[in-house]
Design a protein around this motif. Structure first.
Motif, PDB file in Angstrom:
ATOM      1  N   GLY A   1       0.714  -1.158  -0.028  1.00 12.42           N
ATOM      2  CA  GLY A   1       0.108   0.057  -0.181  1.00 12.42           C
ATOM      3  C   GLY A   1       0.768   1.171   0.025  1.00 12.42           C
ATOM      4  N   ALA A   2       1.863   1.278   0.803  1.00  7.82           N
ATOM      5  CA  ALA A   2       2.828   2.459   0.860  1.00  7.82           C
ATOM      6  C   ALA A   2       3.520   2.649  -0.372  1.00  7.82           C
ATOM      7  N   LEU A   3       3.956   1.533  -1.090  1.00  2.08           N
ATOM      8  CA  LEU A   3       4.433   1.697  -2.261  1.00  2.08           C
ATOM      9  C   LEU A   3       3.660   2.382  -3.465  1.00  2.08           C
ATOM     10  N   ALA A   4       2.530   1.741  -3.371  1.00  6.71           N
ATOM     11  CA  ALA A   4       1.581   2.061  -4.127  1.00  6.71           C
ATOM     12  C   ALA A   4       1.049   3.647  -4.133  1.00  6.71           C
ATOM     13  N   ALA A   5       1.179   4.237  -2.910  1.00 12.38           N
ATOM     14  CA  ALA A   5       1.013   5.524  -2.730  1.00 12.38           C
ATOM     15  C   ALA A   5       2.226   6.399  -3.261  1.00 12.38           C
ATOM     16  N   VAL A   6       3.396   6.021  -3.143  1.00 11.05           N
ATOM     17  CA  VAL A   6       4.485   6.667  -3.470  1.00 11.05           C
ATOM     18  C   VAL A   6       4.631   6.516  -5.167  1.00 11.05           C
TER      19      VAL A   6
END
Length: 270
Positions: free
Chosen positions: A152-157
């Motif tokens: 999820g964090a990677l998708a946001a970045v």
């Protein structure tokens, strides 16, 4: 917003500091003073646009992860992640998306469509587009966070990087402004095509490197997310140029949100 002053010479350049100030001062609501307002600074600023995305994405991912750490579910974390970039831009990209949708949906000639886009209210096409885009972003992030917090964090970045990369590409040479004033005129055509290509490769490489610890499939998914964002944004850009005669600040906002949504959808798959 006035157009930057003409370039003093073909060799005129702007420093990295000038570019970063231009990028953060025009693309965010952060208290950054733009010290130079000329074409070289605009060029450097639009080449630095993905750096703005990296910061926005990191802050957005941080908000989502904080809520997960505090025991909130993936859906609430996704809402917070979507909210952070909107706050950082004072909603300008979302407003540009809505205005662009109203202009395109009006089916009127370019001059009339541009007048519709300048109005302060939002029409039915804009409202519908905002609702669907925000729902898609939240749903995709919730899916990614539900699978794994790191994903999820990677998708946001990655989505934030892709959104600002779309701005770099839209500011490349050969893309005209639709109006003689405003942000569109300020940055239209300032980025050399090789610089735009280099920005695409740099963002794709950064997305791949950032996802390497998750596995080979996640590296591929991150690169595909960037590719999908670039492709969808390019289609919208060409359509807007045909309809409006060029780009405006609203079009830039619409491109950013469209690219971010495409990247998030791909990031949620698999």
């Amino acid at each position: 917003m006035p157009a930057p002053s003409p370039e003093p010479s073909a060799e005129a350049t702007a420093s990295a500091s000038d570019g970063l100030r231009f990028a953060f001062g025009t693309l965010t609501a952060l208290p950054v003073t733009v010290t130079r307002w000329d074409r070289p600074a605009a060029r450097a600023g639009m080449l630095c646009a993905p750096a703005v995305g990296l910061v926005a994405g990191a802050l957005a991912a941080g908000a989502g992860l904080l809520l997960l750490l505090l025991g909130a579910g993936a859906l609430l974390a996704a809402v917070a992640t979507v909210a952070v970039p909107a706050v950082l831009t004072r909603g300008l990209h979302l407003d540009g998306l809505a205005d662009t949708a109203d202009g395109l949906g009006s089916a009127k000639p370019a001059g009339d469509a541009l007048r519709i886009m300048k109005q302060s209210d939002i029409g039915p096409f804009g409202v519908l587009t905002l609702v669907l885009v925000l729902l898609a972003q939240v749903a995709a992030l919730a899916q990614a966070y539900g699978h794994d917090w790191a994903r999820g964090a990677l998708a946001a970045v990655v989505s934030a990087l892709a959104a600002r990369l779309a701005l770099t590409l839209a500011a490349r040479r050969g893309v005209p402004p639709a109006r003689p004033e405003g942000l569109g005129a300020a940055v239209a055509g300032v980025v050399p095509v090789p610089g735009a290509v280099g920005a695409v490769l740099a963002v794709a490489g950064l997305a791949a490197a950032g996802s390497a610890f998750l596995g080979a499939f996640d590296v591929l998914r991150a690169v595909l997310a960037v590719a999908a964002a670039v492709a969808v944004a390019e289609l919208l850009l060409r359509h807007c140029v045909r309809r409006f005669g060029g780009v405006t600040g609203d079009v830039f906002g619409g491109l950013a949100e469209t690219a971010a949504t495409a990247a998030l959808v791909v990031s949620s798959l698999g």
